[in-house]
Every structure is written in structure tokens, then in C-alpha cells.
Write a protein that holds these residues in place. Structure first.
Motif, PDB file in Angstrom:
ATOM      1  N   LEU A   1     -12.007  -3.088   2.168  1.00 38.80           N
ATOM      2  CA  LEU A   1     -10.638  -2.968   1.669  1.00 38.80           C
ATOM      3  C   LEU A   1      -9.635  -3.354   2.747  1.00 38.80           C
ATOM      4  N   LEU A   2      -8.678  -4.179   2.347  1.00 37.14           N
ATOM      5  CA  LEU A   2      -7.550  -4.536   3.203  1.00 37.14           C
ATOM      6  C   LEU A   2      -6.292  -3.959   2.576  1.00 37.14           C
ATOM      7  N   ALA A   3      -5.644  -3.022   3.279  1.00 39.38           N
ATOM      8  CA  ALA A   3      -4.392  -2.427   2.808  1.00 39.38           C
ATOM      9  C   ALA A   3      -3.242  -3.198   3.434  1.00 39.38           C
ATOM     10  N   SER A   4      -2.358  -3.701   2.596  1.00 42.83           N
ATOM     11  CA  SER A   4      -1.274  -4.573   3.040  1.00 42.83           C
ATOM     12  C   SER A   4       0.075  -3.934   2.762  1.00 42.83           C
ATOM     13  N   ASP A   5       0.925  -3.896   3.777  1.00 43.74           N
ATOM     14  CA  ASP A   5       2.311  -3.468   3.603  1.00 43.74           C
ATOM     15  C   ASP A   5       3.118  -4.052   4.754  1.00 43.74           C
ATOM     16  N   ILE A   6       4.317  -4.558   4.463  1.00 43.58           N
ATOM     17  CA  ILE A   6       5.110  -5.184   5.522  1.00 43.58           C
ATOM     18  C   ILE A   6       5.783  -4.166   6.432  1.00 43.58           C
TER      19      ILE A   6
ATOM     20  N   ALA B   1       0.796  -1.231   0.000  1.00 39.87           N
ATOM     21  CA  ALA B   1       0.000   0.000   0.000  1.00 39.87           C
ATOM     22  C   ALA B   1       0.825   1.275   0.000  1.00 39.87           C
ATOM     23  N   GLY B   2       1.994   1.289   0.659  1.00 37.48           N
ATOM     24  CA  GLY B   2       2.776   2.518   0.737  1.00 37.48           C
ATOM     25  C   GLY B   2       2.001   3.601   1.461  1.00 37.48           C
TER      26      GLY B   2
ATOM     27  N   ALA C   1       4.315   2.307   6.953  1.00 32.51           N
ATOM     28  CA  ALA C   1       3.442   2.451   5.783  1.00 32.51           C
ATOM     29  C   ALA C   1       1.993   2.180   6.167  1.00 32.51           C
ATOM     30  N   VAL C   2       1.781   1.161   6.972  1.00 32.88           N
ATOM     31  CA  VAL C   2       0.427   0.854   7.430  1.00 32.88           C
ATOM     32  C   VAL C   2      -0.143   2.013   8.238  1.00 32.88           C
TER      33      VAL C   2
END
Length: 225
Positions: free
Chosen positions: A106-111, A89-90, A115-116
Motif C-alpha cells: 500500500l502506498l498512502a498519498s497526501d500532499i 489519505a488524510g 497527513a502523511v
């Protein structure tokens, strides 16, 4: 000195080091971005290492993400009423655009936890809600989702091969995958359908002084022979 590892401390860090700014292609969206008036804009690599934050890519609205967000705002039927994942997602620009366009979930994914947190803040300032995760989703079947968004994710050849192989499997199971890519060269062997092209700002350009052609694609299912 490293920033704190709690969500509240990450939130404070982002708010102190960004400025609310509309991305060039999406003036209806406001994002917490790193501008030339922010301390992080002038930070050196040693400064970043001392903070322990890694590359603050979440503080910029990259060309692929902007183009994909613009496309969703102009074509809400792509996500309206659907369950959507924003992969990598950034800053979350395409996640915000998807929710503004009527996505059901919506699921926003970022490791990267920063960013999350940036995505959460950007959702809040734009009056939309979404779920977030820092779990590495590569290889996950993503059962129950209809659409996956990936803006400007193909900057590294090895990573791109891994992700695109996963995307091919998801597409074969019926998921629609939309990409935004400023011709970085790492999707050339992937069957894609171009949907729209935009002149988007290059990398950390905030005002559209340096524009580059950026295309939104749908991954096309591979045809078995």
C-alpha cells in the motif's frame, strides 16, 4: 510559532495534539484524532495560521473514509493480495483498513506532510506497514497498481472534475477505483456502481450523534460507442 518541518517534529506535534480514538464505523481501528479534549479542537483560524499547518483535516476521520474503511474490512477480497494506493489519505483510515484486509502493498498519498505523518502513526498503532508519499499523483498512470482508494475527496467541484477525469483514464487501463462519498454532489456525472451504504458521522462528529448516508462506489468503465 510554526511547528518544525522535520518528520520528528511533525510526529511530536501530532502526538501532542491528538488522542487515540476508534472511528464510529470501525471500532477495530485506533486513530490519532483531534477530539474536544485536544488543543487544536479549540484553535481559531489565527491560531492555525500562526502554527503554519493549514487545515488539520488529517486529524478527523471523515464520513467517506470511514465508510470505505468499513467496506474493506467487511469485503477483504477487494484488496487482498493486491497493490493498492490510498489517494488523499488524510488520517489514513482506509489505508489501515486495506492493510488489515490483506493488501500486498500500500502506498498512502497526501500532499500535506502532516497527513502523511499522521498516516504513518496510525499505521504503527494498528500494527500494519505501508509506504507514503507527498508527491502530487494526479495524472500519474500508476503503473503496477491494482486498486485506488479515495475517501471523501470530492468536496470541491473543480478539483473533483480534474481528479475524476484522471480516474476515468485509470479505469480504462484496468485499475479498480473505490470511492467513499457522503453525497457531496460532485460525482453525479460520473458512471459509478454503488457497492454499499452506511450511516456515517457528519464531518467532525466523533461519536455518531449526527449521521449521514455515505456510499461506497466503484467507478464503472465508460462504454465506447
Amino acid at each position: 510559532m510554526k511547528i518544525g518541518q522535520t518528520p520528528s517534529k511533525r510526529k511530536v506535534f501530532i502526538l501532542e495534539n491528538t488522542q487515540l480514538t476508534p472511528p464510529h464505523l470501525c471500532p477495530e481501528i485506533q486513530l490519532h484524532l483531534i477530539t474536544d479534549s485536544c488543543p487544536l479542537w479549540h484553535a481559531t483560524e489565527p491560531d492555525i495560521e500562526r502554527l503554519g499547518i493549514g487545515d488539520p483535516y488529517w486529524g478527523f476521520c471523515w464520513a467517506g473514509g470511514q465508510a470505505l474503511a468499513r467496506y474493506l474490512l467487511d469485503h477483504p477480497e477487494e484488496v487482498a493480495g493486491k497493490r493498492v494506493i490510498d489517494f488523499g489519505a488524510g488520517c489514513g483510515v482506509e489505508a489501515v483498513a486495506a492493510m488489515m484486509s490483506g493488501a500486498a502493498f500500500l502506498l498512502a498519498s497526501d500532499i500535506d506532510p502532516l497527513a502523511v505523518e499522521a498516516t504513518r502513526l496510525n499505521a504503527l498503532v494498528n500494527g500494519v506497514s505501508m509506504e507514503t508519499t507527498t508527491r502530487d499523483l494526479v495524472g500519474d498512470p500508476l503503473t503496477g497498481f491494482d486498486v485506488l482508494l479515495a475517501g471523501d475527496m470530492f468536496y470541491d467541484p473543480a478539483f473533483s472534475r480534474s481528479v475524476l477525469s484522471w480516474f476515468a483514464a485509470l479505469t480504462a487501463r484496468g485499475m479498480k477505483i473505490l470511492l467513499g462519498d457522503p453525497s457531496r454532489g460532485n460525482i453525479k456525472d460520473t458512471p459509478v456502481e454503488p457497492l454499499a451504504s452506511y450511516q456515517a458521522p457528519s464531518d467532525v462528529d466523533l461519536v455518531g450523534k449526527y449521521l449521514q448516508k455515505t456510499t461506497v462506489y466503484a467507478i464503472a468503465p465508460r462504454i465506447s460507442r
